[in-house]
Motif scaffolding. Structure first.
Motif, PDB file in Angstrom:
ATOM      1  N   ILE A 381       0.826  -1.208   0.000  1.00 53.60           N
ATOM      2  CA  ILE A 381       0.000   0.000   0.000  1.00 53.60           C
ATOM      3  C   ILE A 381       0.861   1.260   0.000  1.00 53.60           C
ATOM      4  CG2 ILE A 381      -1.729   1.305   1.290  1.00 53.60           C
ATOM      5  CD1 ILE A 381      -2.853  -1.418   2.207  1.00 53.60           C
ATOM      6  N   LEU A 382       1.795   1.371   0.952  1.00 55.55           N
ATOM      7  CA  LEU A 382       2.679   2.539   0.978  1.00 55.55           C
ATOM      8  C   LEU A 382       3.566   2.593  -0.264  1.00 55.55           C
ATOM      9  CD1 LEU A 382       3.915   2.909   4.666  1.00 55.55           C
ATOM     10  CD2 LEU A 382       2.017   4.044   3.522  1.00 55.55           C
ATOM     11  N   ALA A 383       3.900   1.413  -0.786  1.00 51.34           N
ATOM     12  CA  ALA A 383       4.774   1.345  -1.957  1.00 51.34           C
ATOM     13  C   ALA A 383       4.035   1.690  -3.242  1.00 51.34           C
ATOM     14  CB  ALA A 383       5.374  -0.048  -2.069  1.00 51.34           C
ATOM     15  N   ASN A 384       2.725   1.782  -3.172  1.00 52.08           N
ATOM     16  CA  ASN A 384       1.896   2.008  -4.362  1.00 52.08           C
ATOM     17  C   ASN A 384       2.115   0.915  -5.401  1.00 52.08           C
ATOM     18  OD1 ASN A 384      -0.096   3.461  -5.716  1.00 52.08           O
ATOM     19  ND2 ASN A 384       1.414   4.642  -6.897  1.00 52.08           N
ATOM     20  N   ASN A 385       2.308  -0.309  -4.900  1.00 52.86           N
ATOM     21  CA  ASN A 385       2.489  -1.496  -5.729  1.00 52.86           C
ATOM     22  C   ASN A 385       1.115  -2.141  -5.927  1.00 52.86           C
ATOM     23  OD1 ASN A 385       3.014  -4.079  -6.754  1.00 52.86           O
ATOM     24  ND2 ASN A 385       4.867  -4.345  -5.545  1.00 52.86           N
ATOM     25  N   GLU A 386       0.692  -2.289  -7.164  1.00 54.17           N
ATOM     26  CA  GLU A 386      -0.656  -2.767  -7.463  1.00 54.17           C
ATOM     27  C   GLU A 386      -0.807  -4.286  -7.399  1.00 54.17           C
ATOM     28  OE1 GLU A 386      -3.469  -1.116  -7.797  1.00 54.17           O
ATOM     29  OE2 GLU A 386      -2.351   0.710  -7.322  1.00 54.17           O
ATOM     30  N   GLN A 387       0.261  -5.016  -7.142  1.00 55.76           N
ATOM     31  CA  GLN A 387       0.150  -6.474  -7.105  1.00 55.76           C
ATOM     32  C   GLN A 387      -0.766  -6.925  -5.968  1.00 55.76           C
ATOM     33  OE1 GLN A 387       3.227  -9.593  -5.722  1.00 55.76           O
ATOM     34  NE2 GLN A 387       3.592  -9.453  -7.927  1.00 55.76           N
ATOM     35  N   ARG A 388      -1.708  -7.801  -6.301  1.00 59.77           N
ATOM     36  CA  ARG A 388      -2.659  -8.343  -5.346  1.00 59.77           C
ATOM     37  C   ARG A 388      -2.329  -9.792  -4.985  1.00 59.77           C
ATOM     38  NH1 ARG A 388      -4.236  -3.067  -6.276  1.00 59.77           N
ATOM     39  NH2 ARG A 388      -6.315  -2.673  -5.433  1.00 59.77           N
ATOM     40  N   VAL A 389      -2.921 -10.241  -3.888  1.00 65.16           N
ATOM     41  CA  VAL A 389      -2.870 -11.642  -3.486  1.00 65.16           C
ATOM     42  C   VAL A 389      -4.222 -12.271  -3.775  1.00 65.16           C
ATOM     43  CG1 VAL A 389      -2.629 -13.257  -1.554  1.00 65.16           C
ATOM     44  CG2 VAL A 389      -1.151 -11.239  -1.680  1.00 65.16           C
ATOM     45  N   LEU A 390      -4.197 -13.458  -4.331  1.00 64.73           N
ATOM     46  CA  LEU A 390      -5.415 -14.256  -4.506  1.00 64.73           C
ATOM     47  C   LEU A 390      -5.312 -15.497  -3.639  1.00 64.73           C
ATOM     48  CD1 LEU A 390      -8.045 -15.242  -5.942  1.00 64.73           C
ATOM     49  CD2 LEU A 390      -6.540 -16.267  -7.670  1.00 64.73           C
ATOM     50  N   MET A 391      -6.325 -15.724  -2.791  1.00 60.39           N
ATOM     51  CA  MET A 391      -6.403 -16.948  -2.000  1.00 60.39           C
ATOM     52  C   MET A 391      -7.709 -17.655  -2.329  1.00 60.39           C
ATOM     53  SD  MET A 391      -4.942 -15.970   1.764  1.00 60.39           S
ATOM     54  CE  MET A 391      -3.212 -15.597   1.993  1.00 60.39           C
ATOM     55  N   LYS A 392      -7.625 -18.964  -2.458  1.00 58.50           N
ATOM     56  CA  LYS A 392      -8.808 -19.723  -2.847  1.00 58.50           C
ATOM     57  C   LYS A 392      -8.834 -21.060  -2.123  1.00 58.50           C
ATOM     58  CE  LYS A 392     -11.190 -21.507  -6.955  1.00 58.50           C
ATOM     59  NZ  LYS A 392     -11.218 -21.510  -8.445  1.00 58.50           N
ATOM     60  N   MET A 393     -10.007 -21.427  -1.621  1.00 54.88           N
ATOM     61  CA  MET A 393     -10.227 -22.727  -0.986  1.00 54.88           C
ATOM     62  C   MET A 393     -11.310 -23.471  -1.753  1.00 54.88           C
ATOM     63  SD  MET A 393     -10.194 -22.596   3.130  1.00 54.88           S
ATOM     64  CE  MET A 393      -8.685 -22.462   4.040  1.00 54.88           C
ATOM     65  N   VAL A 394     -11.043 -24.720  -2.019  1.00 50.52           N
ATOM     66  CA  VAL A 394     -12.016 -25.607  -2.650  1.00 50.52           C
ATOM     67  C   VAL A 394     -12.518 -26.561  -1.565  1.00 50.52           C
ATOM     68  CG1 VAL A 394     -12.391 -27.325  -4.457  1.00 50.52           C
ATOM     69  CG2 VAL A 394     -10.778 -25.434  -4.836  1.00 50.52           C
ATOM     70  N   VAL A 395     -13.796 -26.491  -1.247  1.00 46.84           N
ATOM     71  CA  VAL A 395     -14.360 -27.225  -0.104  1.00 46.84           C
ATOM     72  C   VAL A 395     -15.488 -28.142  -0.567  1.00 46.84           C
ATOM     73  CG1 VAL A 395     -15.501 -26.991   2.146  1.00 46.84           C
ATOM     74  CG2 VAL A 395     -13.750 -25.328   1.445  1.00 46.84           C
ATOM     75  N   ASP A 396     -15.480 -29.376  -0.087  1.00 49.87           N
ATOM     76  CA  ASP A 396     -16.583 -30.288  -0.354  1.00 49.87           C
ATOM     77  C   ASP A 396     -17.796 -29.848   0.456  1.00 49.87           C
ATOM     78  OD1 ASP A 396     -17.253 -33.283  -1.395  1.00 49.87           O
ATOM     79  OD2 ASP A 396     -18.167 -32.927   0.557  1.00 49.87           O
ATOM     80  N   ALA A 397     -18.891 -29.511  -0.224  1.00 45.77           N
ATOM     81  CA  ALA A 397     -20.058 -28.938   0.455  1.00 45.77           C
ATOM     82  C   ALA A 397     -20.741 -29.924   1.384  1.00 45.77           C
ATOM     83  CB  ALA A 397     -21.055 -28.432  -0.592  1.00 45.77           C
ATOM     84  N   GLU A 398     -20.597 -31.217   1.156  1.00 42.24           N
ATOM     85  CA  GLU A 398     -21.284 -32.210   1.980  1.00 42.24           C
ATOM     86  C   GLU A 398     -20.487 -32.580   3.223  1.00 42.24           C
ATOM     87  OE1 GLU A 398     -21.986 -35.276  -0.875  1.00 42.24           O
ATOM     88  OE2 GLU A 398     -23.794 -34.303  -1.670  1.00 42.24           O
ATOM     89  N   SER A 399     -19.162 -32.802   3.071  1.00 43.91           N
ATOM     90  CA  SER A 399     -18.346 -33.197   4.228  1.00 43.91           C
ATOM     91  C   SER A 399     -17.667 -32.020   4.906  1.00 43.91           C
ATOM     92  CB  SER A 399     -17.270 -34.195   3.778  1.00 43.91           C
ATOM     93  OG  SER A 399     -16.320 -33.554   2.922  1.00 43.91           O
ATOM     94  N   ASP A 400     -17.634 -30.868   4.258  1.00 52.28           N
ATOM     95  CA  ASP A 400     -16.951 -29.654   4.720  1.00 52.28           C
ATOM     96  C   ASP A 400     -15.432 -29.792   4.674  1.00 52.28           C
ATOM     97  OD1 ASP A 400     -17.224 -26.951   5.629  1.00 52.28           O
ATOM     98  OD2 ASP A 400     -16.585 -27.579   7.634  1.00 52.28           O
ATOM     99  N   ARG A 401     -14.928 -30.863   4.084  1.00 51.94           N
ATOM    100  CA  ARG A 401     -13.481 -31.064   4.000  1.00 51.94           C
ATOM    101  C   ARG A 401     -12.875 -30.102   2.986  1.00 51.94           C
ATOM    102  NH1 ARG A 401     -10.121 -36.631   2.423  1.00 51.94           N
ATOM    103  NH2 ARG A 401      -8.080 -35.611   2.263  1.00 51.94           N
TER     104      ARG A 401
END
Length: 461
Positions: A381-401
């Motif tokens: 932010i202070l560096a005015n660097n536009e690079q973002r982080v992407l985080m993603k989780m793939v979860v089984d909706a039935e077991s919650d694993r």
């Protein structure tokens, strides 16, 4: 019972071969190992280690720009290619020397020669012509860079192996390929100030990774100046005056450049080794076919690492070697589980990935919840660097694993190691959420993604 020269003879002194030889020798076995180039293998000599050091070097250009936002002035900074090239090679040779000392200390007999398999219990050293017999033979010869030999002028290009020892840094380079090697070297060269273009036959780089990660990395590379041409291949390379080359693409584009690098895949090192004559079955790609215990079709011959073309990562080769030793020398049958092996791409931004991608999970029939977060790290932010982080989780909706975790951004290769423990252990999303965040960190977002994204059960576009 036959009397053999060795209890184990290892062909190839890379990460897997060295680990197997050392552990077998420490168990009391008589062990020999042959290496035709230099002890250390791809990872140490022309892969992971020098590549990561090059990536570190390439990051300083952005770090110097970022420093201004924190009050630092570093306009005097300049880069010297020979210094980086030579210091990296010095480190590579130092590590190779340590591998050699460790083998010597373990009592392994080393042969600086190419070994071929004569029969199920005999190997021959090519230069000396000597034959040695062994109760067991382990193939650990790894792989090599691939060149498209049918492409006109392909010999005018280099491979990743050549890139580490270039006499001069080119001002402009075209990299053929879209896998992790191509993307990592595009990161390196562009970070060192080289005008860099990727040419890839697919529709998006990093095939095999999650589609969101692929899009995120490609967009950021393009934002930072790397030109990416997808849906095209190199038809021909023509020499111009000096070191200049003309690259003709299948989409009719032509690019003038100083250097062309082939990063279009790797092949197992099995050619002219006598394997098939000895009864060892090879796959269609020329890899050694093995079972879950790394046994080949010949009872006295095993194979580990990239030469088997299973999961081609250094830590996997080491774990396969350890499992082989446990099974054959410790009487504890052990098969390495190749599921949920974490991997990293040292690109810009870097990637850490473990478990199933969204596409893979859907193909397996899982009903999914997808959790996704995109944010700018505090440091940027202070560096005015536009690079973002992407985080993603793939979860089984039935077991919650949690089936998979995929991160693109600052420190993602470091974070994925700990995430891999949780995925391998089969923890649920609720267990992740029950973990208190560490603040302020980027990693805290892994336990703060509370709501799944909309349309989570629809296939990705």
């Amino acid at each position: 019972m036959p009397q053999y020269d060795y209890d184990l003879f290892v062909i190839g002194a890379g990460s897997g071969g060295v680990r197997a030889a050392r552990l077998a020798s420490k168990s009391g076995a008589r062990v020999g190992i042959a290496e035709q180039v230099q002890i250390g293998g791809t990872c140490v000599l022309r892969g992971c280690v020098p590549k990561k050091l090059f990536v570190y070097a390439s990051e300083f250009s952005q770090n110097f720009r970022d420093a201004k936002g924190f009050g630092w002035t570093v306009d005097w900074a300049r880069f010297d290619w020979p210094t980086l090239r030579d210091t990296v090679q010095n480190e590579v040779n130092r590590l190779s020397g340590l591998y050699t000392k460790n083998l010597e200390a373990a009592g392994v007999a080393m042969h600086d020669d190419r070994a071929i398999v004569v029969d199920p219990h005999t190997v021959r050293l090519s230069r000396s012509g000597r034959d040695f017999t062994a109760e067991r033979i382990l193939i650990a010869t790894g792989g090599h860079t691939f060149r498209p030999t049918k492409t006109r002028g392909q010999e005018l290009g280099i491979t990743s192996t050549d890139a580490f020892t270039l006499k001069e840094l080119p001002s402009k380079i075209v990299i053929a390929g879209g896998g992790y090697i191509a993307v990592e070297f595009a990161t390196v060269f562009s970070g060192l100030g080289v005008d860099t273009t990727i040419v890839y036959r697919g529709e998006r780089i990093l095939r095999g990774f999650d589609h969101d990660i692929r899009a995120h990395v490609q967009a950021d590379l393009e934002r930072t100046g790397v030109k990416i041409i997808c849906g095209s291949t190199i038809d021909e390379i023509t020499a111009l005056t000096g070191d200049r080359k003309l690259v003709s693409l299948s989409n009719s584009m032509k690019i003038e450049t100083d250097q062309v690098m082939w990063a279009v895949g790797r092949e197992p090192n099995t050619a002219n080794m006598g394997l098939e004559a000895a009864g060892v079955r090879l796959t269609a790609r020329g890899a050694v076919a093995v079972d879950e215990y790394s046994r080949t079709s010949v009872p006295s011959i095993w194979a580990v690492g990239d030469v088997t073309d299973r999961v081609n990562l250094t830590p996997v080769a080491i774990r396969e070697a350890m499992a082989f030793i446990e099974t054959e020398f410790m009487a504890r049958p052990t098969a390495f589980d190749h599921a949920d092996v974490a991997s990293a791409v040292f690109s810009r931004p870097p990637v850490g990935s473990v478990g199933l991608t969204e596409e893979q999970a859907r193909e397996k029939g899982h009903k999914l919840q997808i959790f996704r977060s995109v944010f700018r790290p505090m440091k940027h932010i202070l560096a005015n660097n536009e690079q973002r982080v992407l985080m993603k989780m793939v979860v089984d909706a039935e077991s919650d694993r949690v089936l998979g975790v995929h991160i693109a951004g600052v420190d993602s290769p470091e974070q994925i190691q700990l995430a891999a423990i949780a995925v391998k252990a089969g923890l649920t999303k609720a267990q992740w959420d029950a973990t208190c965040a560490v603040h302020p960190t980027g990693a805290e977002e892994l336990v703060l993604m509370g709501e799944p994204v909309a349309h989570d059960n629809e296939a990705p576009a």
